[in-house]
Scaffold this motif. Structure first.
Motif, short mmCIF file in Angstrom:
data_model
loop_
_atom_site.label_atom_id
_atom_site.label_comp_id
_atom_site.label_asym_id
_atom_site.label_seq_id
_atom_site.Cartn_x
_atom_site.Cartn_y
_atom_site.Cartn_z
N LYS A 28 0.92 -1.28 0.15
CA LYS A 28 -0.13 -0.02 0.15
C LYS A 28 0.91 1.19 0.10
O LYS A 28 1.78 1.60 0.89
N PRO A 84 2.21 5.05 0.59
CA PRO A 84 1.65 5.81 1.68
C PRO A 84 0.99 7.08 0.80
O PRO A 84 1.31 7.30 -0.42
N LEU A 129 15.45 7.89 -3.10
CA LEU A 129 14.83 6.74 -2.56
C LEU A 129 13.36 7.57 -1.82
O LEU A 129 12.56 6.99 -1.80
N ILE A 130 13.58 8.77 -1.47
CA ILE A 130 12.43 9.53 -0.96
C ILE A 130 11.33 9.55 -2.12
O ILE A 130 9.94 9.25 -1.84
N SER A 170 9.28 2.44 -1.51
CA SER A 170 10.29 1.77 -0.88
C SER A 170 10.16 2.10 0.68
O SER A 170 10.90 1.70 1.41
N TYR A 171 9.72 3.23 0.86
CA TYR A 171 9.34 3.31 2.30
C TYR A 171 8.69 2.15 3.14
O TYR A 171 9.01 1.83 4.36
N TRP A 172 8.02 1.29 2.27
CA TRP A 172 7.29 0.17 2.77
C TRP A 172 7.83 -1.13 2.74
O TRP A 172 7.55 -2.11 3.27
N GLY A 173 9.01 -1.13 2.15
CA GLY A 173 9.71 -2.60 2.12
C GLY A 173 10.44 -2.99 1.00
O GLY A 173 10.53 -2.00 -0.18
N LYS A 174 11.06 -4.09 0.97
CA LYS A 174 12.24 -4.35 0.18
C LYS A 174 11.64 -4.74 -1.31
O LYS A 174 12.26 -4.62 -2.38
N GLN A 175 10.50 -5.24 -1.36
CA GLN A 175 9.88 -5.83 -2.67
C GLN A 175 9.22 -4.78 -3.47
O GLN A 175 9.17 -4.79 -4.65
N ILE A 227 9.84 -1.81 -4.46
CA ILE A 227 10.89 -1.31 -5.77
C ILE A 227 10.75 -2.05 -6.98
O ILE A 227 11.11 -1.65 -8.06
N HIS A 271 16.85 1.11 -9.09
CA HIS A 271 17.61 0.65 -7.81
C HIS A 271 19.02 1.05 -8.02
O HIS A 271 19.58 1.16 -9.25
#
Lengths: 143, 192
Positions: free
Chosen positions: B25, B27, B66-67, B72-77, B79, B129
């Motif tokens: 999800k 943000p 990254l911001i 990518s705030y939410w996890g590795k997958q 991106i 990445h």
């Protein structure tokens, strides 16, 4: 990931992300590229979440089971069921299972992120899955 | 029944259920502005002279990029979880050599931020990445290892969904990497 760590509390998750970025920018000088930036950030995220739990005293190491939660019918397990189960897990178990089974990190990486031994990560995952399965079994609405 | 479960492995059904959770999800859009405002309020973005002493340019650039990869705030997958249409996909491969001269870290932070914001504002899908300095060039006859000290390296990639080669080229030209002496290799996907 922030949502999952905070038990799907959106306000808490947003606070967690903001604090993570502030901490990350403050500590950028200490980042030496020994891991990927993302792994480093996730380590910060988890540490900030630890502080968040401690400070706000909203979350405890073992969360109370939601008595009213029912999951899908027997014989099936869905992503929703897993999410409900994750909320019930002690936060230590939740971290390991999120990192391994959802985010896809290996035990060595998890050890580095959480500051624990690789073997501890393995045993925590074992216990976490066991606890999750027990909860899923106990809360399935079998007829 | 509980005790008979093998807790060292997930069942296929459980694996599928966990895989469902990779549909992350995003943000809310307001969170990005909130975070940046707070960084400014705390003087962490604008105190350039102080920060310059400490910041590695790569960290500041990567953080900036990254911001804007909100997922990518939410996890590795997340991106890797882009739904870019392969028929419209172009890969921007970022190369560096001795001629690469990174600039002021905070300036680069801002420039990358603006670059990403422009792309997002235009509704162009993008993912990407960073890549590790370490690399191995594999040939039939040899394997050459490159370590942290390598001066020639591929530092990252972006994948954009562009309407045309010209649009993809425009995006590449505007990437701050080029301004600082880096090279961007633009490659369209081949869909057969």
């Amino acid at each position: 990931m922030a949502l999952r760590l905070t038990g799907y509390d959106e306000v808490m998750a947003q606070d967690l992300i903001q604090s993570t970025w502030i901490t990350a920018v403050r500590r950028l000088e200490s980042f030496e590229w020994k891991s990927t930036l993302k792994t480093w950030l996730i380590g910060i995220l988890i540490n900030v979440n630890r502080e968040q739990i401690h400070k706000e005293q909203k979350k405890k190491e073992t969360e109370q089971v939601r008595e009213d939660t029912m999951i899908s019918k027997s014989g099936t397990v869905s992503g929703y069921d897993i999410e409900q189960g994750l909320i019930q897990l002690p936060i230590g178990y939740r971290r390991v299972i999120i990192l391994h089974d959802i985010e896809g990190y290996q035990h060595k990486e998890i050890g580095a992120i959480l500051g624990i031994e690789e073997g501890t990560s393995k045993s925590q995952l074992f216990q976490a899955r066991k606890a999750l399965r027990n909860w899923l079994t106990d809360n399935s609405n079998e007829e | 029944m509980k005790s008979k479960m093998n807790h060292e492995e997930l069942t296929p059904e459980e694996r599928a259920a966990f895989d469902e959770l990779s549909n992350f999800k995003l943000p809310p859009a307001s969170l990005e502005a909130r975070v940046i405002n707070e960084l400014k309020n705390q003087g962490l973005i604008e105190k350039q002279k102080t920060m310059n002493i400490y910041l590695k340019w790569t960290a500041s650039v990567a953080a900036s990029v990254l911001i804007f990869f909100a997922g990518s705030y939410w996890g590795k997958q997340s991106i890797e979880n882009s739904d870019i249409d392969p028929n419209l996909a172009y890969m921007l491969i970022l190369h560096e050599d001795e001629s690469f001269r990174p600039g002021d870290p905070m300036a680069m932070f801002e420039e990358y931020g603006n670059w990403m914001q422009d792309i997002i504002d235009r509704g162009i899908k993008i993912t990407g990445h960073e890549l590790d300095n370490e690399a191995v060039m594999v040939k039939a006859s040899s394997e050459t290892h490159f370590g942290e000290e390598a001066t020639e390296r591929t530092s990252g990639y972006f994948i954009v969904e562009a309407e045309s080669r010209e649009e993809a080229l425009e995006i590449a030209r505007k990437n701050p990497h080029v301004k600082y002496g880096g090279t961007i290799e633009l490659k369209p996907y081949v869909v057969r």
